[in-house]
Enzyme design. Structure first.
Site, PDB file in Angstrom:
ATOM      1  N   LYS A 112      31.909  28.361  29.045  1.00  0.00           N
ATOM      2  CA  LYS A 112      32.295  28.425  28.163  1.00  0.00           C
ATOM      3  C   LYS A 112      31.638  27.931  26.819  1.00  0.00           C
ATOM      4  CE  LYS A 112      35.748  31.300  29.937  1.00  0.00           C
ATOM      5  NZ  LYS A 112      35.452  31.459  31.031  1.00  0.00           N
TER       6      LYS A 112
HETATM    7  C1  LIG Z   1      35.534  32.231  32.347  1.00  0.00           C
HETATM    8  C2  LIG Z   1      35.090  31.768  33.826  1.00  0.00           C
HETATM    9  C3  LIG Z   1      34.391  32.625  34.337  1.00  0.00           C
HETATM   10  C4  LIG Z   1      34.615  34.280  34.382  1.00  0.00           C
HETATM   11  O1  LIG Z   1      33.466  35.051  33.424  1.00  0.00           O
HETATM   12  P1  LIG Z   1      34.102  36.433  32.432  1.00  0.00           P
HETATM   13  O2  LIG Z   1      33.180  35.903  31.201  1.00  0.00           O
HETATM   14  O3  LIG Z   1      35.880  36.075  32.297  1.00  0.00           O
HETATM   15  O4  LIG Z   1      34.012  37.194  33.294  1.00  0.00           O
HETATM   16  C5  LIG Z   1      33.935  32.444  36.003  1.00  0.00           C
HETATM   17  N1  LIG Z   1      33.670  30.963  35.905  1.00  0.00           N
HETATM   18  C6  LIG Z   1      34.654  30.592  35.149  1.00  0.00           C
HETATM   19  C7  LIG Z   1      34.761  28.657  35.650  1.00  0.00           C
HETATM   20  C8  LIG Z   1      34.936  30.655  33.869  1.00  0.00           C
HETATM   21  O5  LIG Z   1      35.243  29.316  33.224  1.00  0.00           O
END
Ligand SMILES: *Cc1c(COP(=O)(O)O)cnc(C)c1O
Length: 496
Positions: A112
């Site tokens: 993120k």
């Molecule tokens: C948010 C997240 C995901 C999923 O990503 P999306 O963009 O919501 O599909 C996968 N792995 C981790 C560790 C995340 O924080």
């Protein structure tokens, strides 16, 4: 370049406006009216550049109302010392040739960060262009990673405040510690009595509460969202797919023009959608493999054409993928329906009325041409963590393990031997409990930092600095409220 809503193609905005608003007034998501083309020459030009330089160029193709200088400044601030060694998205290669794109070298050890370090800067620049002088207040409901990454991204960014709500019982201890010790003068963190959906519903209610927004508006505040439906969160993610391709070419692992596949651990469908946009720009991408955990709503969609959220919700060791409504799918639906805002409105109405919808034959055919869905259960996830560690000495977190497992399923079932890049979305240190138990350890220490130390001894990979730094931070936020009290919590944070 104009941005339009998935639910109303005649509603158009600039990129800066779309980023400030987050979501369109009709409830739709903003997307660019056309996808810019990345020619082979441009791709070749990107190869010798740094990540930061690549990012500024690629962002410039989408955010045409931002100046080159603005974008360079945003990128420089975002991907600087907060990331390991100035390499925000390095590739790690296993001896069998599989590459892992590690997106967790940022300040909160989660992918993120790739978007949330940049979004506040894009918003500040947008405020200077389009704002009315009011402070932007970011409200976030989080199941763990987003909250911390958003707090860190918006911390002390002038003209902004941020408040994060997390479910009291729904986040890992390390995630909770990361949030409750958050530094910064414009931040607040609140636990919710309830689960993630309660927190999310509470935030949505606040966004829909006109009276509250008017009251806050008079005091100089305007609410916004750092959720992955914001275009400003999606566009930074396109960059690392193109950048990874350049790295593979620069390392001689592929020839420019060769196709590669990506496998993406998926929740809200933001990350994999960014890969799809890179492909539509012209990046030589073959198949996009969509990996789910036991919450396999997307696997079913890709296999049957039916999206059905009426199913049990599973709490798993890959909690960031415990999602039954993948919001960003709406942008793909717009495309699959031939840019029909009418069709998107119908599908979304069906989803909210009945919890399901069905794609047309034509949409399914397009979907199948570009995406392959697979899922992975809890035991298989743990076995994958253990196998990768034993065979390749590579330690991965449970989200990455789901992707690795599904990537192998895909290769086995299809025989597609184009190079595979597996997207790695979190540091194993953020999920030390699950990782240690997957490795078969029965002597897991109680204390979080002793757990991290044990992982370090086992793996030889040092504890990420942002995690070890938490040890000496004192807790700043220990309040907890009922979902019904969330509006008051926002008011007392802003108006006190
Ligand atoms: C948010 C997240 C995901 C999923 O990503 P999306 O963009 O919501 O599909 C996968 N792995 C981790 C560790 C995340 O924080």
């Amino acid at each position: 370049m104009k941005y339009i809503s998935t639910r109303d193609g005649s509603h158009s905005r600039t990129a800066a406006q779309a980023i400030l608003e987050g979501i369109a007034p009709d409830g739709g998501l903003y997307l660019p009216q056309e996808i810019p083309a990345l020619s082979r020459e441009m791709l070749e030009e990107l190869c010798p550049l740094t990540y930061q330089e690549r990012a500024a160029r690629i962002l410039g193709m989408f955010l045409t109302d931002y100046t080159k200088e603005e974008l360079e400044q945003c990128v420089k601030g975002a991907y600087d010392e907060g990331f390991d060694e100035g390499r925000p998205a390095p590739l790690s290669t296993l001896s069998d040739g599989t590459a892992l794109l590690e997106l967790w070298h940022g300040p909160t050890c989660a992918f993120k960060d790739m978007a949330l370090q940049l979004l506040p800067r894009l918003m500040t620049a947008a405020m200077a262009k389009e704002g009315d002088g009011r402070q932007v207040v970011i409200l976030v409901a989080t199941s763990g990673d987003t909250g911390k990454a958003a707090l860190e991204g918006f911390r002390d960014v002038p003209g902004t405040r941020i408040m994060v709500f997390y479910p009291q019982q729904g986040v890992s201890r390390m995630q909770k510690r990361q949030m409750t010790t958050q530094q910064g003068n414009n931040v607040s963190v609140m636990a919710i009595e309830g689960n993630f959906d309660d927190a999310q519903t509470g935030v949505k209610k606040i966004f829909g509460d006109r009276a509250l927004q008017e009251e806050l508006g008079e005091k100089g505040f305007v609410l916004s969202s750092a959720n992955s439906i914001n275009w400003g969160r999606l566009v930074p993610q396109i960059v690392y797919y193109i950048s990874a391709y350049c790295d593979l070419a620069a390392d001689g692992r592929i020839k420019l023009g060769d196709q590669v596949n990506f496998c993406v651990p998926t929740g809200n469908f933001g990350n994999i959608l960014a890969a799809h946009y890179a492909r539509r720009m012209g990046l030589p991408v073959g198949m996009l493999v969509c990996a789910s955990n036991e919450n396999d709503v997307l696997t079913e969609l890709m296999n049957t054409g039916v999206y059905n959220r009426n199913r049990p919700f599973h709490t798993t060791i890959s909690p960031s993928m415990d999602i039954l409504i993948s919001s960003n799918l709406e942008r793909l639906l717009y495309e699959l329906s031939g840019c029909s805002d009418e069709t998107v409105r119908q599908l979304m109405e069906s989803l909210s009325a009945t919890g399901r919808y069905q794609l047309s034959e034509n949409a399914m055919e397009q979907l199948r041409g570009g995406f392959w869905g697979g899922c992975c259960g809890e035991e298989e996830t743990k076995a994958t963590i253990r196998d990768l560690f034993e065979e390749y000495s590579y330690l991965c977190d449970p989200h990455t393990a789901v992707a690795m497992n599904v990537a192998r399923q895909y290769q086995r079932e299809t025989g597609d031997n184009r190079p595979m890049v597996v997207v790695s979305t979190a540091s194993p240190y953020k999920f030390a409990d699950s990782v240690l138990s997957a490795l078969g350890r029965t002597d897991i220490p109680e204390d979080d930092f002793e757990k991290a130390a044990l992982l370090e001894r086992l793996s030889g990979v040092s504890i990420p600095a942002p995690i070890s730094a938490l040890r000496d931070r004192s807790q700043r936020f220990d309040a907890c409220c009922a979902p019904a009290e969330m509006p008051d919590a926002v008011k007392s944070f802003l108006l006190k």
